[in-house]
Design an enzyme around this catalytic site. Structure first.
Site, PDB file in Angstrom:
ATOM      1  N   ARG A  44       0.842  -1.206   0.000  1.00  0.00           N
ATOM      2  CA  ARG A  44       0.000   0.000   0.000  1.00  0.00           C
ATOM      3  C   ARG A  44       0.866   1.241   0.000  1.00  0.00           C
ATOM      4  O   ARG A  44       1.785   1.377   0.787  1.00  0.00           O
ATOM      5  CB  ARG A  44      -0.904   0.003   1.242  1.00  0.00           C
ATOM      6  CG  ARG A  44      -1.597   1.348   1.530  1.00  0.00           C
ATOM      7  CD  ARG A  44      -2.948   1.420   0.857  1.00  0.00           C
ATOM      8  NE  ARG A  44      -3.584   2.724   0.983  1.00  0.00           N
ATOM      9  CZ  ARG A  44      -4.518   3.042   1.871  1.00  0.00           C
ATOM     10  NH1 ARG A  44      -4.916   2.145   2.751  1.00  0.00           N
ATOM     11  NH2 ARG A  44      -5.067   4.236   1.873  1.00  0.00           N
ATOM     12  N   ASP A  97      -8.724  -0.356   8.355  1.00  0.00           N
ATOM     13  CA  ASP A  97      -9.229   0.756   9.155  1.00  0.00           C
ATOM     14  C   ASP A  97      -9.584   0.272  10.553  1.00  0.00           C
ATOM     15  O   ASP A  97     -10.332  -0.699  10.705  1.00  0.00           O
ATOM     16  CB  ASP A  97     -10.484   1.370   8.530  1.00  0.00           C
ATOM     17  CG  ASP A  97     -10.175   2.266   7.340  1.00  0.00           C
ATOM     18  OD1 ASP A  97      -9.063   2.827   7.292  1.00  0.00           O
ATOM     19  OD2 ASP A  97     -11.043   2.404   6.469  1.00  0.00           O
TER      20      ASP A  97
END
Length: 195
Positions: A96, A110
């Site tokens: 990422r 998250d």
């Protein structure tokens, strides 16, 4: 009064949203989410439940291919900021790169909630919950906000979360996951389908 970012009580339950819509050297989005879960376990994070995996329309629309989304329940012994840092480390390990808000991504982890903890305080959380969508697209918090200020608005978060924590109650809104899911506008969960 602000709550300090201290270690939670031993064995606090945390909720995590997982998502991704790009392939990587590790595989396609579904494989990347499995790898993320394995990487969390390798860090000593105990995963107690994982939702089904769902195909979900890209958010925001047009920002890339459809996502694969899931939710996980973990037992955490880390302070909230430390846990978030570990989630970001797993994202980086899987490739990422954070370049812009709401972009296509290999994997996104998250931190949704840790029990009924509110961070940094109720006033700040209320501010972020109440932001209009056009402002949400431009602004991001510079510090950890818990519960995640958008979780009650997102079908792609609530549908998987309902698999593993339907009775978890938002400490500020007073609504369970099941109730927040039922409160979503018509069409919000269209296209959110199990894989």
């Amino acid at each position: 009064m602000s709550q300090p970012h201290t270690a939670p009580n031993t064995g606090d339950i945390a909720l995590i949203a997982l998502g991704g819509n790009l392939g990587s050297t590790h595989g396609m989005p579904k494989e990347n989410l499995h790898r993320a879960l394995s990487a969390l376990e390798a860090m000593g994070i105990e995963i107690t439940a994982v939702s089904r995996f769902y195909r979900t329309p890209c958010f925001p629309p047009g920002a890339g291919p459809d996502f694969v989304n899931a939710a996980a329940m973990i037992v955490t012994h880390f302070a909230p900021d430390v846990l978030l840092t570990r989630l970001h480390a797993v994202e980086a390990q899987l490739g990422r790169e954070r370049t812009s808000r709401w972009e296509a991504r290999v994997v996104d982890l998250d931190l949704l909630a840790i029990g009924d903890l509110i961070l940094p305080d109720a006033v700040t959380l209320d501010h972020w919950i109440g932001l209009p969508p056009e402002v949400q697209a431009r602004e991001a918090p510079t510090r950890l906000i818990l519960p995640h200020p958008r979780l009650q608005d997102r079908g792609f978060v609530l549908v998987p979360l309902a698999d593993i924590a339907p009775d978890w109650r938002h400490p500020r809104l007073g609504r369970s996951v099941t109730e927040m899911l039922a409160d979503l506008p018509d069409g919000e969960i269209d296209g959110v389908v199990p894989l």
